[in-house]
Design a protein around this motif. Sequence first.
Motif, PDB file in Angstrom:
ATOM      1  N   GLU A 107       0.839  -1.209   0.000  1.00 39.54           N
ATOM      2  CA  GLU A 107       0.000   0.000   0.000  1.00 39.54           C
ATOM      3  C   GLU A 107       0.875   1.261   0.000  1.00 39.54           C
ATOM      4  OE1 GLU A 107      -2.962   0.104   3.015  1.00 39.54           O
ATOM      5  OE2 GLU A 107      -3.981  -1.698   2.298  1.00 39.54           O
ATOM      6  N   SER A 108       1.951   1.213   0.750  1.00 42.76           N
ATOM      7  CA  SER A 108       2.860   2.364   0.791  1.00 42.76           C
ATOM      8  C   SER A 108       3.534   2.559  -0.565  1.00 42.76           C
ATOM      9  CB  SER A 108       3.906   2.159   1.888  1.00 42.76           C
ATOM     10  OG  SER A 108       4.758   3.266   1.974  1.00 42.76           O
ATOM     11  N   LEU A 109       3.953   1.460  -1.191  1.00 44.94           N
ATOM     12  CA  LEU A 109       4.559   1.560  -2.524  1.00 44.94           C
ATOM     13  C   LEU A 109       3.557   2.133  -3.526  1.00 44.94           C
ATOM     14  CD1 LEU A 109       6.600  -1.764  -2.871  1.00 44.94           C
ATOM     15  CD2 LEU A 109       7.450   0.507  -2.266  1.00 44.94           C
ATOM     16  N   ALA A 110       2.302   1.671  -3.426  1.00 44.07           N
ATOM     17  CA  ALA A 110       1.261   2.170  -4.322  1.00 44.07           C
ATOM     18  C   ALA A 110       1.019   3.659  -4.097  1.00 44.07           C
ATOM     19  CB  ALA A 110      -0.034   1.387  -4.118  1.00 44.07           C
ATOM     20  N   ALA A 111       1.138   4.105  -2.842  1.00 46.23           N
ATOM     21  CA  ALA A 111       0.948   5.532  -2.531  1.00 46.23           C
ATOM     22  C   ALA A 111       2.042   6.381  -3.180  1.00 46.23           C
ATOM     23  CB  ALA A 111       0.937   5.737  -1.018  1.00 46.23           C
ATOM     24  N   HIS A 112       3.254   5.849  -3.241  1.00 50.48           N
ATOM     25  CA  HIS A 112       4.344   6.582  -3.904  1.00 50.48           C
ATOM     26  C   HIS A 112       4.078   6.697  -5.404  1.00 50.48           C
ATOM     27  CE1 HIS A 112       6.716   7.014  -0.370  1.00 50.48           C
ATOM     28  NE2 HIS A 112       6.936   5.739  -0.216  1.00 50.48           N
ATOM     29  N   VAL A 113       3.586   5.622  -6.007  1.00 47.87           N
ATOM     30  CA  VAL A 113       3.262   5.656  -7.437  1.00 47.87           C
ATOM     31  C   VAL A 113       2.144   6.665  -7.701  1.00 47.87           C
ATOM     32  CG1 VAL A 113       2.351   4.320  -9.376  1.00 47.87           C
ATOM     33  CG2 VAL A 113       4.067   3.303  -7.871  1.00 47.87           C
ATOM     34  N   GLU A 114       1.139   6.676  -6.825  1.00 47.39           N
ATOM     35  CA  GLU A 114       0.036   7.629  -6.980  1.00 47.39           C
ATOM     36  C   GLU A 114       0.530   9.062  -6.803  1.00 47.39           C
ATOM     37  OE1 GLU A 114      -3.800   9.354  -7.376  1.00 47.39           O
ATOM     38  OE2 GLU A 114      -2.808   7.549  -8.138  1.00 47.39           O
ATOM     39  N   ALA A 115       1.430   9.269  -5.853  1.00 46.36           N
ATOM     40  CA  ALA A 115       1.999  10.602  -5.649  1.00 46.36           C
ATOM     41  C   ALA A 115       2.779  11.046  -6.882  1.00 46.36           C
ATOM     42  CB  ALA A 115       2.899  10.610  -4.420  1.00 46.36           C
ATOM     43  N   GLN A 116       3.459  10.102  -7.528  1.00 48.46           N
ATOM     44  CA  GLN A 116       4.161  10.426  -8.772  1.00 48.46           C
ATOM     45  C   GLN A 116       3.177  10.825  -9.873  1.00 48.46           C
ATOM     46  OE1 GLN A 116       6.893   6.760  -8.905  1.00 48.46           O
ATOM     47  NE2 GLN A 116       8.089   8.339  -9.917  1.00 48.46           N
ATOM     48  N   ARG A 117       2.072  10.092  -9.939  1.00 49.71           N
ATOM     49  CA  ARG A 117       1.066  10.401 -10.965  1.00 49.71           C
ATOM     50  C   ARG A 117       0.516  11.814 -10.776  1.00 49.71           C
ATOM     51  NH1 ARG A 117      -4.171  10.717 -11.838  1.00 49.71           N
ATOM     52  NH2 ARG A 117      -4.687  10.351  -9.651  1.00 49.71           N
ATOM     53  N   LEU A 118       0.199  12.168  -9.535  1.00 41.96           N
ATOM     54  CA  LEU A 118      -0.331  13.497  -9.251  1.00 41.96           C
ATOM     55  C   LEU A 118       0.725  14.575  -9.514  1.00 41.96           C
ATOM     56  CD1 LEU A 118      -2.331  12.747  -5.970  1.00 41.96           C
ATOM     57  CD2 LEU A 118      -3.259  13.208  -8.254  1.00 41.96           C
ATOM     58  N   ALA A 119       1.969  14.274  -9.159  1.00 44.66           N
ATOM     59  CA  ALA A 119       3.053  15.236  -9.389  1.00 44.66           C
ATOM     60  C   ALA A 119       3.238  15.487 -10.883  1.00 44.66           C
ATOM     61  CB  ALA A 119       4.350  14.736  -8.766  1.00 44.66           C
ATOM     62  N   GLU A 120       3.110  14.436 -11.680  1.00 44.81           N
ATOM     63  CA  GLU A 120       3.223  14.606 -13.138  1.00 44.81           C
ATOM     64  C   GLU A 120       2.088  15.490 -13.648  1.00 44.81           C
ATOM     65  OE1 GLU A 120       3.505  12.038 -17.304  1.00 44.81           O
ATOM     66  OE2 GLU A 120       3.283  10.983 -15.385  1.00 44.81           O
ATOM     67  N   GLN A 121       0.890  15.258 -13.138  1.00 44.79           N
ATOM     68  CA  GLN A 121      -0.260  16.083 -13.527  1.00 44.79           C
ATOM     69  C   GLN A 121      -0.002  17.556 -13.237  1.00 44.79           C
ATOM     70  OE1 GLN A 121      -3.938  14.971 -11.651  1.00 44.79           O
ATOM     71  NE2 GLN A 121      -4.497  13.529 -13.244  1.00 44.79           N
ATOM     72  N   ASN A 122       0.646  17.817 -12.096  1.00 42.49           N
ATOM     73  CA  ASN A 122       0.895  19.184 -11.659  1.00 42.49           C
ATOM     74  C   ASN A 122       2.245  19.732 -12.133  1.00 42.49           C
ATOM     75  OD1 ASN A 122      -1.546  19.234 -10.177  1.00 42.49           O
ATOM     76  ND2 ASN A 122      -0.558  18.192  -8.459  1.00 42.49           N
ATOM     77  N   ASN A 123       2.941  18.934 -12.953  1.00 43.11           N
ATOM     78  CA  ASN A 123       4.282  19.292 -13.430  1.00 43.11           C
ATOM     79  C   ASN A 123       5.205  19.675 -12.267  1.00 43.11           C
ATOM     80  OD1 ASN A 123       6.196  19.575 -15.508  1.00 43.11           O
ATOM     81  ND2 ASN A 123       5.843  21.781 -15.656  1.00 43.11           N
ATOM     82  N   ASP A 124       5.131  18.863 -11.215  1.00 53.30           N
ATOM     83  CA  ASP A 124       5.958  19.068 -10.020  1.00 53.30           C
ATOM     84  C   ASP A 124       7.043  17.989 -10.011  1.00 53.30           C
ATOM     85  OD1 ASP A 124       7.083  19.383  -7.531  1.00 53.30           O
ATOM     86  OD2 ASP A 124       5.208  19.188  -6.398  1.00 53.30           O
ATOM     87  N   TYR A 125       8.111  18.272 -10.748  1.00 51.51           N
ATOM     88  CA  TYR A 125       9.126  17.234 -10.950  1.00 51.51           C
ATOM     89  C   TYR A 125       9.905  16.917  -9.676  1.00 51.51           C
ATOM     90  CZ  TYR A 125      12.375  14.427 -13.705  1.00 51.51           C
ATOM     91  OH  TYR A 125      13.103  13.382 -14.229  1.00 51.51           O
ATOM     92  N   ALA A 126      10.087  17.896  -8.796  1.00 54.41           N
ATOM     93  CA  ALA A 126      10.819  17.658  -7.544  1.00 54.41           C
ATOM     94  C   ALA A 126      10.092  16.622  -6.693  1.00 54.41           C
ATOM     95  CB  ALA A 126      10.985  18.960  -6.778  1.00 54.41           C
ATOM     96  N   THR A 127       8.768  16.774  -6.559  1.00 56.07           N
ATOM     97  CA  THR A 127       7.975  15.806  -5.790  1.00 56.07           C
ATOM     98  C   THR A 127       7.965  14.454  -6.487  1.00 56.07           C
ATOM     99  OG1 THR A 127       6.574  17.531  -4.859  1.00 56.07           O
ATOM    100  CG2 THR A 127       5.666  15.307  -4.877  1.00 56.07           C
ATOM    101  N   TYR A 128       7.883  14.478  -7.796  1.00 57.61           N
ATOM    102  CA  TYR A 128       7.908  13.242  -8.590  1.00 57.61           C
ATOM    103  C   TYR A 128       9.183  12.447  -8.320  1.00 57.61           C
ATOM    104  CZ  TYR A 128       7.844  10.419 -12.916  1.00 57.61           C
ATOM    105  OH  TYR A 128       7.859   9.394 -13.831  1.00 57.61           O
ATOM    106  N   ILE A 129      10.316  13.129  -8.339  1.00 55.81           N
ATOM    107  CA  ILE A 129      11.600  12.478  -8.103  1.00 55.81           C
ATOM    108  C   ILE A 129      11.709  11.992  -6.657  1.00 55.81           C
ATOM    109  CG2 ILE A 129      14.085  12.923  -7.912  1.00 55.81           C
ATOM    110  CD1 ILE A 129      13.165  12.331 -10.730  1.00 55.81           C
TER     111      ILE A 129
END
Length: 218
Positions: A107-129
């Motif tokens: 679940e925690s790993l999935a949360a990181h993937v979801e956070a990456q997806r949202l960061a990409e949507q918001n063009n927030d590359y620092a959070t994505y990385i």
Amino acid sequence: MMKKNSLVDTAYTLLRDQIVRGELMPGTLLSENELSVEFQMSRTPVRHAIARLESEGYVTALKNRGVLVREINSKEFIDLNEQIQSMLFYCFQVMKDRSRDIYIDLESLAAHVEAQRLAEQNNDYATYIDHHFLFMREIVESIGNSVMLSTFDSFKDKLGMYAMVRFKLTPNIKHYSAIGINRDTLKVIAEQNYEAAQAVVLSLGRLSRERMLATGQF
């Protein structure tokens, strides 16, 4: 003494974060005087913080000229990336051993993937990385090898810095590709198919080299 050490840690953290996040780009020349004014402290803790960052390879002190923010070059990036690959590959090898008591929080790993997806949507590359490396860190942490985890922590930010710098220098290139690696890794881990997870990890090197070719780094 405690206060001095605290100021050194503060200066170190502030300066390191600016460098790692690409706010201070490679080639930037820094001044101890200007940093002490910015951080609202004397030059002594700033000087100690710079010495620490120099020992870690983030800056180079130039006599009578200031402090230069170092570039993480392509060779260093490849070497560090291969180090992470080898760690993850080993972790999945250990997970094949059913006698080892290993817990990994899907679940925690999935949360990181979801956070990456949202960061990409918001063009927030620092959070994505950030979440890209937190995803991998959880895998390394799961096997309980503290030396391996501390080694991972010691160089992951250099890879993050490299990614942020390339993101800023090459805005015409698509940079949000790591999420596919993590999504595929999560899928096969959930299936306990650790051999497939190893194959996904090995594709990291190919992906990195393709990106470097696309940005003209070879």
